[in-house]
Design a protein around this motif. Structure first.
Motif, PDB file in Angstrom:
ATOM      1  N   PHE A  45      39.403  34.026  38.036  1.00  0.00           N
ATOM      2  CA  PHE A  45      38.887  33.106  39.106  1.00  0.00           C
ATOM      3  C   PHE A  45      39.131  33.798  40.476  1.00  0.00           C
ATOM      4  O   PHE A  45      40.023  34.683  40.522  1.00  0.00           O
ATOM      5  CB  PHE A  45      39.177  31.737  38.931  1.00  0.00           C
ATOM      6  N   SER A  46      38.366  33.544  41.627  1.00  0.00           N
ATOM      7  CA  SER A  46      38.633  34.127  42.799  1.00  0.00           C
ATOM      8  C   SER A  46      38.942  33.451  43.905  1.00  0.00           C
ATOM      9  O   SER A  46      38.507  32.090  43.790  1.00  0.00           O
ATOM     10  CB  SER A  46      37.271  35.204  43.221  1.00  0.00           C
ATOM     11  N   ARG A  47      39.853  33.569  44.568  1.00  0.00           N
ATOM     12  CA  ARG A  47      40.241  32.693  45.783  1.00  0.00           C
ATOM     13  C   ARG A  47      40.566  33.518  47.138  1.00  0.00           C
ATOM     14  O   ARG A  47      41.519  34.424  46.817  1.00  0.00           O
ATOM     15  CB  ARG A  47      41.593  31.860  45.610  1.00  0.00           C
ATOM     16  N   TYR A  48      39.661  33.305  47.987  1.00  0.00           N
ATOM     17  CA  TYR A  48      40.037  34.140  49.260  1.00  0.00           C
ATOM     18  C   TYR A  48      40.034  35.641  49.127  1.00  0.00           C
ATOM     19  O   TYR A  48      40.685  36.358  49.708  1.00  0.00           O
ATOM     20  CB  TYR A  48      41.177  33.848  50.086  1.00  0.00           C
ATOM     21  N   GLY A  49      38.847  35.998  48.236  1.00  0.00           N
ATOM     22  CA  GLY A  49      38.810  37.453  48.132  1.00  0.00           C
ATOM     23  C   GLY A  49      39.626  38.211  47.172  1.00  0.00           C
ATOM     24  O   GLY A  49      39.641  39.244  46.723  1.00  0.00           O
ATOM     25  N   ALA A  50      40.759  37.459  46.369  1.00  0.00           N
ATOM     26  CA  ALA A  50      41.544  38.011  45.472  1.00  0.00           C
ATOM     27  C   ALA A  50      41.072  37.526  44.376  1.00  0.00           C
ATOM     28  O   ALA A  50      40.816  36.283  44.226  1.00  0.00           O
ATOM     29  CB  ALA A  50      43.128  37.765  45.754  1.00  0.00           C
ATOM     30  N   TYR A  52      42.149  36.557  40.298  1.00  0.00           N
ATOM     31  CA  TYR A  52      43.399  36.336  39.370  1.00  0.00           C
ATOM     32  C   TYR A  52      43.076  36.133  37.958  1.00  0.00           C
ATOM     33  O   TYR A  52      41.717  35.449  37.760  1.00  0.00           O
ATOM     34  CB  TYR A  52      43.821  35.078  39.900  1.00  0.00           C
ATOM     35  N   GLU A  53      43.763  36.671  37.106  1.00  0.00           N
ATOM     36  CA  GLU A  53      43.520  36.319  35.514  1.00  0.00           C
ATOM     37  C   GLU A  53      44.345  35.381  35.288  1.00  0.00           C
ATOM     38  O   GLU A  53      45.496  35.042  35.620  1.00  0.00           O
ATOM     39  CB  GLU A  53      43.837  37.493  34.617  1.00  0.00           C
ATOM     40  N   THR A  54      43.966  34.458  34.392  1.00  0.00           N
ATOM     41  CA  THR A  54      44.834  33.219  34.031  1.00  0.00           C
ATOM     42  C   THR A  54      45.309  33.446  32.547  1.00  0.00           C
ATOM     43  O   THR A  54      46.239  32.875  31.901  1.00  0.00           O
ATOM     44  CB  THR A  54      44.266  31.850  33.867  1.00  0.00           C
ATOM     45  N   GLY A  55      44.922  34.590  31.840  1.00  0.00           N
ATOM     46  CA  GLY A  55      45.398  35.000  30.594  1.00  0.00           C
ATOM     47  C   GLY A  55      45.385  36.353  30.486  1.00  0.00           C
ATOM     48  O   GLY A  55      46.319  37.252  31.222  1.00  0.00           O
ATOM     49  N   MET A  56      44.618  37.244  29.691  1.00  0.00           N
ATOM     50  CA  MET A  56      44.834  38.391  29.467  1.00  0.00           C
ATOM     51  C   MET A  56      44.393  39.290  30.702  1.00  0.00           C
ATOM     52  O   MET A  56      43.576  39.056  31.625  1.00  0.00           O
ATOM     53  CB  MET A  56      43.778  38.894  28.400  1.00  0.00           C
ATOM     54  N   HIS A  57      45.273  40.133  31.222  1.00  0.00           N
ATOM     55  CA  HIS A  57      45.411  40.905  32.370  1.00  0.00           C
ATOM     56  C   HIS A  57      45.252  42.606  32.223  1.00  0.00           C
ATOM     57  O   HIS A  57      45.368  43.170  33.057  1.00  0.00           O
ATOM     58  CB  HIS A  57      46.399  40.426  33.244  1.00  0.00           C
ATOM     59  N   PHE A  58      45.765  42.875  30.883  1.00  0.00           N
ATOM     60  CA  PHE A  58      45.463  44.092  30.480  1.00  0.00           C
ATOM     61  C   PHE A  58      45.489  44.237  29.033  1.00  0.00           C
ATOM     62  O   PHE A  58      45.786  43.288  28.101  1.00  0.00           O
ATOM     63  CB  PHE A  58      46.809  45.047  30.890  1.00  0.00           C
TER      64      PHE A  58
END
Ligand SMILES: Cc1cc2nc3c(=O)[nH]c(=O)nc-3n(C[C@H](O)[C@H](O)[C@H](O)COP(=O)(O)OP(=O)(O)OC[C@H]3O[C@@H](n4cnc5c(N)ncnc54)[C@H](O)[C@@H]3O)c2cc1C
Length: 143
Positions: A45-50, A52-58
């Protein structure tokens, strides 16, 4: 001939991949998902342009010839998913009580880096790494 019908419960990485594999092999597939959106742990999800991953990130094992790369090729995802290497000296960093623990890429760098945090565990770390390699190797040889 009538297609066999299959219902896959859950639309995470496992369910979606299984669905594609079955569909490519001639089954008529329905994937059921109890949540609001598909993907299971694959959410961001995105917040203020950033972002975020809530699970898998690589993901690992995607160098050509490795297990996940073979699956990506089979699922025809390789061209659509741009891949790049993470920091080889710390592809993952765990921060705990003010300390940072870096997971370095590759056998020797991993054992060296981890041993600097846990000197008495050097042999155990080597055995752990070799066991993981053996399991991954066994998986590779089944494809
Ligand atoms: C915080 C976190 C970080 C992670 N980071 C990484 C990472 O960096 N790299 C990596 O490789 N892996 C990572 N993982 C692991 C990876 O995300 C999971 O292994 C993978 O996504 C699991 O896929 P899955 O299909 O098995 O399960 P899930 O993604 O959990 O999907 C299961 C799906 O089934 C649905 N479901 C369950 N029961 C039912 C039902 N009865 N009816 C209908 N639907 C149902 C659920 O709602 C869900 O959508 C991470 C996991 C977490 C939690």
């Amino acid at each position: 001939m009538q297609q066999k019908k299959v219902v896959v419960i859950g639309s995470g990485l496992g369910g979606l991949s299984t669905g594609v594999i079955l569909a490519k092999n001639g089954y008529q597939v329905t994937v059921l998902e109890q949540g609001q959106q598909i993907g299971g742990c694959l959410q961001c999800f995105s917040r203020y342009g950033a972002k975020y991953e809530t699970g898998m990130h690589f993901i690992g094992s995607v160098v050509p010839g490795q297990t996940l790369r073979k699956l990506m090729n089979y699922l025809e995802l390789t061209a659509d998913v741009p891949l790049s290497f993470l920091d080889q000296s710390g592809y993952d960093v765990v921060a705990l009580q003010g300390e940072q623990f870096r997971f370095a890429n590759g056998r020797e760098p991993f054992i060296e880096t981890m041993s600097s945090y846990f000197p008495r565990q050097r042999d155990t770390l080597a055995r752990y790494f070799d066991l993981v390699s053996r399991v991954a190797g066994a998986l590779r040889s089944t494809h």
